[in-house]
Design a protein around this motif. Structure first.
Motif, PDB file in Angstrom:
ATOM      1  N   ASN A  16       0.826  -1.219   0.000  1.00  0.00           N
ATOM      2  CA  ASN A  16       0.000   0.000   0.000  1.00  0.00           C
ATOM      3  C   ASN A  16       0.855   1.261   0.000  1.00  0.00           C
ATOM      4  N   ILE A  17       1.907   1.247   0.852  1.00  0.00           N
ATOM      5  CA  ILE A  17       2.805   2.415   0.946  1.00  0.00           C
ATOM      6  C   ILE A  17       3.514   2.645  -0.385  1.00  0.00           C
ATOM      7  N   ILE A  18       4.012   1.546  -0.974  1.00  0.00           N
ATOM      8  CA  ILE A  18       4.736   1.668  -2.255  1.00  0.00           C
ATOM      9  C   ILE A  18       3.814   2.221  -3.339  1.00  0.00           C
ATOM     10  N   VAL A  19       2.559   1.689  -3.370  1.00  0.00           N
ATOM     11  CA  VAL A  19       1.597   2.174  -4.356  1.00  0.00           C
ATOM     12  C   VAL A  19       1.327   3.661  -4.164  1.00  0.00           C
ATOM     13  N   SER A  20       1.139   4.073  -2.881  1.00  0.00           N
ATOM     14  CA  SER A  20       0.876   5.495  -2.603  1.00  0.00           C
ATOM     15  C   SER A  20       2.058   6.371  -3.006  1.00  0.00           C
ATOM     16  N   VAL A  21       3.271   5.881  -2.657  1.00  0.00           N
ATOM     17  CA  VAL A  21       4.472   6.662  -3.009  1.00  0.00           C
ATOM     18  C   VAL A  21       4.610   6.770  -4.533  1.00  0.00           C
ATOM     19  N   CYS A  22       4.389   5.661  -5.230  1.00  0.00           N
ATOM     20  CA  CYS A  22       4.514   5.673  -6.696  1.00  0.00           C
ATOM     21  C   CYS A  22       3.508   6.622  -7.335  1.00  0.00           C
ATOM     22  N   ILE A  23       2.253   6.541  -6.854  1.00  0.00           N
ATOM     23  CA  ILE A  23       1.231   7.434  -7.414  1.00  0.00           C
ATOM     24  C   ILE A  23       1.575   8.894  -7.101  1.00  0.00           C
ATOM     25  N   GLY A  24       2.036   9.144  -5.852  1.00  0.00           N
ATOM     26  CA  GLY A  24       2.453  10.509  -5.497  1.00  0.00           C
ATOM     27  C   GLY A  24       3.592  10.990  -6.376  1.00  0.00           C
ATOM     28  N   MET A  25       4.562  10.079  -6.696  1.00  0.00           N
ATOM     29  CA  MET A  25       5.687  10.460  -7.564  1.00  0.00           C
ATOM     30  C   MET A  25       5.202  10.772  -8.985  1.00  0.00           C
ATOM     31  N   ILE A  26       4.205   9.993  -9.436  1.00  0.00           N
ATOM     32  CA  ILE A  26       3.657  10.261 -10.773  1.00  0.00           C
ATOM     33  C   ILE A  26       3.023  11.647 -10.827  1.00  0.00           C
ATOM     34  N   PHE A  27       2.238  11.958  -9.786  1.00  0.00           N
ATOM     35  CA  PHE A  27       1.625  13.293  -9.741  1.00  0.00           C
ATOM     36  C   PHE A  27       2.681  14.391  -9.611  1.00  0.00           C
ATOM     37  N   LEU A  28       3.764  14.114  -8.850  1.00  0.00           N
ATOM     38  CA  LEU A  28       4.846  15.089  -8.715  1.00  0.00           C
ATOM     39  C   LEU A  28       5.526  15.332 -10.065  1.00  0.00           C
ATOM     40  N   PHE A  29       5.740  14.270 -10.817  1.00  0.00           N
ATOM     41  CA  PHE A  29       6.343  14.399 -12.155  1.00  0.00           C
ATOM     42  C   PHE A  29       5.445  15.243 -13.072  1.00  0.00           C
TER      43      PHE A  29
ATOM     44  N   ILE B  51       1.103  12.131  -0.154  1.00  0.00           N
ATOM     45  CA  ILE B  51       2.116  12.129   0.927  1.00  0.00           C
ATOM     46  C   ILE B  51       1.444  11.877   2.273  1.00  0.00           C
ATOM     47  N   SER B  52       0.329  12.580   2.504  1.00  0.00           N
ATOM     48  CA  SER B  52      -0.432  12.372   3.756  1.00  0.00           C
ATOM     49  C   SER B  52      -0.949  10.943   3.845  1.00  0.00           C
ATOM     50  N   SER B  53      -1.455  10.431   2.690  1.00  0.00           N
ATOM     51  CA  SER B  53      -1.964   9.060   2.680  1.00  0.00           C
ATOM     52  C   SER B  53      -0.848   8.064   2.973  1.00  0.00           C
ATOM     53  N   THR B  54       0.356   8.332   2.438  1.00  0.00           N
ATOM     54  CA  THR B  54       1.500   7.445   2.703  1.00  0.00           C
ATOM     55  C   THR B  54       1.833   7.428   4.183  1.00  0.00           C
ATOM     56  N   ILE B  55       1.789   8.621   4.814  1.00  0.00           N
ATOM     57  CA  ILE B  55       2.040   8.698   6.272  1.00  0.00           C
ATOM     58  C   ILE B  55       1.015   7.860   7.031  1.00  0.00           C
ATOM     59  N   SER B  56      -0.252   7.963   6.590  1.00  0.00           N
ATOM     60  CA  SER B  56      -1.312   7.182   7.242  1.00  0.00           C
ATOM     61  C   SER B  56      -1.052   5.688   7.107  1.00  0.00           C
ATOM     62  N   HIS B  57      -0.608   5.233   5.915  1.00  0.00           N
ATOM     63  CA  HIS B  57      -0.323   3.817   5.698  1.00  0.00           C
ATOM     64  C   HIS B  57       0.891   3.360   6.501  1.00  0.00           C
ATOM     65  N   VAL B  58       1.861   4.279   6.643  1.00  0.00           N
ATOM     66  CA  VAL B  58       3.036   3.923   7.468  1.00  0.00           C
ATOM     67  C   VAL B  58       2.602   3.646   8.907  1.00  0.00           C
ATOM     68  N   TYR B  59       1.710   4.518   9.407  1.00  0.00           N
ATOM     69  CA  TYR B  59       1.230   4.295  10.775  1.00  0.00           C
ATOM     70  C   TYR B  59       0.424   3.001  10.861  1.00  0.00           C
ATOM     71  N   CYS B  60      -0.313   2.647   9.801  1.00  0.00           N
ATOM     72  CA  CYS B  60      -1.020   1.365   9.785  1.00  0.00           C
ATOM     73  C   CYS B  60      -0.030   0.205   9.807  1.00  0.00           C
TER      74      CYS B  60
END
Length: 649
Positions: free
Chosen positions: A16-29, A47-56
Motif C-alpha cells: 500500500n505504501i509503495i503504491v501510494s508513493v509511486c502514485i504521489g511520484m507520478i503526480f509530482l512528475f 504524501i499524507s496518505s503514505t504517512i497514514s499507511h506507514v502508521y497502519c
C-alpha cells in the motif's frame, strides 16, 4: 500463526505504501512538467496518505496502540478525501484564480489536520461525521454528474469512493484484510481516472477525468484563440477606461511598429496624434456612458480606418474593444467610383448637349438644304451667264498677258536707265569734285598769304570770309568725293582687329580743344578687352564724325557718354549719348539723308549735310546698322551702331 498473520499484514501495508508513493511520484512528475497546482494537491494528498499507511504498518490504526499514533493515522487520511472533493467540484471553479484560492484552502486544511493529528485527545468523534459527510457528498455529487453528463468517468469515481468506504468499514470493524486490499485498488483507480495514458487533450469528455487535462485544454484553446486573434486582418485591441492597452493582436501592434508584447500596457494617448486621440477619446467616453457601440472613420499616415468601439464588461471593469479595419483600398475604390460616376454624369450631360446641338444642326442642315436647292435653281439659271463671262475673262486674260510682257520689258529698260543715270551722276560728282578741287587748292594756299600782307582792315575782313568759303568748299568737295567712293560697288575694305577703347581715347584726345573750351565732359565707359574687325581708316573717320557731332551739338558743361556691349549675334553695339539739343521725330527720320541739316537755323560753314550719310555708308559697308534715338528737343540724343566683333587679344 500470529507471526505469519503479522507478516502478511506488513507486506500488504508495505505494498500500500509503495503504491501510494509511486502514485504521489507520478503526480509530482506531472506537476514539475507544467507547475499546475491541481496536481500538487494530489502530491500532498498522497504524501499524507503514505504517512497514514506507514502508521497502519506499525499498528497505529488501533487506539489501543496509542492515542497519538491513532490520531496521526486518522487525520493524515483526510487530505486525500479533500483532494477528491475538490476534483469532483472542479466544474464550479474553472478559472486559474479560483484554483489558486482552493489550493491555499487545501494547504490550510492540511496544516490543520497535521496540527490536530498531534493533539493527545481522541479525535475519532470529530473525524467520523467528517468522513461520513465528505463520503455522502462525493457519492451524491458523482451520481448527480453521472446522470447529468452521462460521463462514464463518474462510475470510476464511484468505484474509488466504494473502495475507500470498504476500507474504512474494514478499519472500523477490525477486518484488516479489507483496507489492505481496497486502499491499493482505490489508489490505482485514482491513477487510472486522472492519469489515463490513453486519454488525449483533444478528448471531448468534460467529466471528472478532465480534472488535469482541463487546464491543458484551456491553454490549447487559448493558443488557438491567440493564433486566430493575431491572424485577423482587422486591428483589434482591448482598452481600459483610462486608455491603457490590455490586449492587442499583431495587426494593431504593426500599425504602431510594435510587437503584440511591446504594445501591452501602453496608453493609446501616447501612440496617436493629438487630434485623432481627442476624437477617439470623445467617442470612448460616449461608449462608456451609453453602453452602446460607436463608429467613426479617420485617416493616419496616408491610411484610412473604419473604427468600431464596443463596450466590454470584465468583472467590475468597463473596458472598450476597438476594431479598426483598414479601408484604404476600399476608400480608393470608392473615390475612383465617385470620379467615374462624376465623369459619367459629365459625359451624360455632354452627350445631351451634343444631342441638342445635333438636333439644332439637323435643323440648320435642313434649312441649308432648302437654301442650297434654291441656289441651285438660281445657279442653273445663271450658268449661261457665267459661261459668257468666262469667255470675256479669257479675252481679258490674253490682253493682260500681253500687257505684262510689255510691262516687264519697260521695267527692265527703266531699271537699266536708272542705273545708267546713277553711274552718270556718280561720274559727274566725281569729275565735278576733281574739277572743283583743282582751283580750290591754290585759293586755300594763297588767300591766307594775301591776308597777312594786306594792311587794309576791310579787305582783311573780306579775305577772311573768302578763306572760310574756300574751306567750306574744300570740305564739301572732300565729303562729296568720300560719299562717291562709299557708293562705289567696287570699294573693298582693309579690315584689321583694333582695340575699341584705345581708338575712342585717341579720337577724344584729338578733339580735346573743342570740348574743353565749352567745359564738356566726355566719359569713355568702354572696357579694354573689346576688339573690332574694321577698316581702320574709315572706322576712325566714323568715330571722329560721331564724337565731334556729340560735342558740337551739346550744351555748355554737358556730358558725352560712350559705351559698348556685345549682342547675341556676335556684334558689338556702340552708343554715343549727349545731353545736347536733341531732335524731333522728323529730324530722326531724315538725319542720314544726303545734304540734310537737322539745325537749319545754324548757317555755319562747318556742316555739309554729308557727315552722317558717310557714317551710314561706312557702317553698312561693315555689315552693321546705325540709328539715332531722341526723346525730343533739349533732351539729348543717342547714336547706336553695330560692328562685327573682332578677335579677343
Amino acid at each position: 500463526m500470529i507471526f505469519i498473520n503479522l507478516a502478511i499484514e506488513s507486506i500488504f501495508w508495505l505494498v500500500n505504501i509503495i503504491v501510494s508513493v509511486c502514485i504521489g511520484m507520478i503526480f509530482l512528475f506531472l506537476y514539475l512538467k507544467d507547475k499546475e497546482k491541481k496536481k500538487l494537491i494530489f502530491v500532498i494528498a498522497f504524501i499524507s496518505s503514505t504517512i497514514s499507511h506507514v502508521y497502519c504498518l506499525f499498528g497505529y490504526n488501533n487506539i489501543e496502540q496509542g492515542i497519538l499514533g491513532y490520531n496521526v493515522y486518522n487525520w493524515t487520511a483526510i487530505p486525500l478525501l479533500i483532494a477528491l472533493f475538490i476534483a469532483l467540484n472542479s466544474r464550479f471553479f474553472k478559472t486559474k484564480e479560483i484554483y489558486d484560492k482552493k489550493f491555499s484552502v487545501f494547504v490550510g486544511l492540511n496544516l490543520l489536520c497535521f496540527v490536530f493529528a498531534w493533539m493527545p485527545i481522541n479525535s475519532n468523534i470529530i473525524l467520523t461525521p467528517i468522513r461520513q459527510i465528505i463520503s455522502i457528498e462525493l457519492i451524491v455529487g458523482s451520481v448527480y454528474w453521472l446522470i447529468k453528463t452521462h460521463d462514464r468517468s463518474y462510475l470510476i469515481y464511484l468505484t474509488v469512493i466504494f473502495f475507500f468506504m470498504l476500507g474504512g468499514i474494514g478499519m472500523a470493524r477490525n477486518i484488516n484484510f479489507l483496507p489492505m486490499v481496497s486502499y491499493p485498488l482505490a489508489n490505482i483507480f485514482i491513477l487510472f481516472l486522472f492519469v489515463n495514458p490513453f486519454k488525449t487533450i483533444n478528448s471531448k469528455s468534460d467529466g471528472i477525468s478532465s480534472f488535469f487535462t482541463l487546464e491543458q485544454k484551456l491553454k490549447t484553446s487559448e493558443k488557438k484563440y491567440r493564433q486566430l486573434f493575431n491572424s485577423m486582418p482587422a486591428s483589434i485591441c482591448l482598452l481600459s477606461k483610462d486608455g491603457t492597452i490590455i490586449e492587442s493582436n499583431g495587426q494593431m501592434a504593426n500599425n504602431f511598429n510594435l510587437s503584440p508584447e511591446e504594445i501591452i500596457g501602453k496608453n493609446i494617448r501616447d501612440l496617436l496624434p493629438p487630434d485623432i486621440y481627442k476624437e477617439r477619446n470623445d467617442i470612448a467616453i460616449k461608449v462608456l456612458n451609453s453602453g452602446k457601440m460607436q463608429e467613426n472613420k479617420d485617416e493616419r499616415n496616408g491610411k484610412y480606418f473604419h473604427n468600431r468601439y464596443i463596450p466590454i464588461k470584465m468583472g467590475d471593469e468597463n473596458n472598450i474593444m476597438v476594431i479598426a479595419n483598414d479601408i484604404t483600398h476600399e476608400n480608393k475604390i470608392k473615390i475612383e467610383k465617385e470620379e467615374k460616376m462624376r465623369d459619367l454624369r459629365n459625359t451624360e450631360l455632354a452627350t445631351l448637349n451634343i444631342m441638342e446641338d445635333m438636333h439644332e444642326t439637323v435643323q440648320d442642315l435642313e434649312k441649308a438644304k432648302s437654301e442650297i436647292l434654291e441656289k441651285n435653281e438660281e445657279l442653273t439659271i445663271s450658268t449661261e451667264e457665267l459661261q459668257a463671262m468666262n469667255q470675256e475673262l479669257d479675252v481679258i486674260r490674253e490682253q493682260l498677258s500681253d500687257i505684262n510682257q510689255n510691262l516687264e520689258y519697260k521695267v527692265d529698260e527703266r531699271t537699266k536707265e536708272v542705273h545708267r543715270l546713277i553711274e552718270i551722276k556718280d561720274e559727274f560728282i566725281n569729275q565735278l569734285s576733281h574739277d572743283l578741287k583743282t582751283p580750290i587748292t591754290p585759293l586755300n594756299t594763297l588767300l591766307p598769304l594775301i591776308q597777312k600782307k594786306c594792311e587794309d582792315e576791310k579787305i582783311k575782313e573780306m579775305l577772311t570770309v573768302c578763306i572760310e568759303k574756300v574751306k567750306y568748299m574744300k570740305i564739301l568737295v572732300k565729303n562729296t568725293l568720300e560719299l562717291a567712293r562709299m557708293n562705289s560697288p567696287t570699294l573693298e575694305l582693309q579690315q584689321d582687329d583694333i582695340n575699341l577703347a584705345d581708338e575712342v581715347n585717341s579720337i577724344v584726345e584729338s578733339i580735346s580743344f573743342n570740348y574743353e573750351t565749352n567745359h564738356i565732359q566726355i566719359e569713355n565707359q568702354i572696357i579694354d578687352d573689346i576688339h573690332l574687325k574694321v577698316d581702320t581708316k574709315h572706322f576712325k573717320e566714323l568715330l571722329f564724325n560721331l564724337v565731334s557731332n556729340a560735342v558740337k551739338f551739346n550744351k555748355d558743361s554737358g556730358t558725352v557718354t560712350i559705351n559698348a556691349e556685345e549682342t547675341k549675334d556676335n556684334m558689338i553695339q556702340i552708343s554715343i549719348n549727349d545731353t545736347g539739343m536733341g531732335m524731333t521725330e522728323e529730324q530722326v527720320n531724315h538725319v542720314f539723308d544726303e545734304f540734310y541739316k537737322a539745325d537749319e537755323s545754324r548757317h555755319d560753314f562747318t556742316g555739309t549735310g554729308l557727315g552722317l550719310s558717310i557714317c551710314k555708308k561706312i557702317v553698312e559697308k561693315h555689315q552693321g546698322k546705325i540709328w539715332i534715338e531722341s526723346t525730343g528737343i533739349g533732351k539729348g540724343s543717342t547714336v547706336y551702331l553695330t560692328i562685327p566683333k573682332g578677335t579677343d587679344q
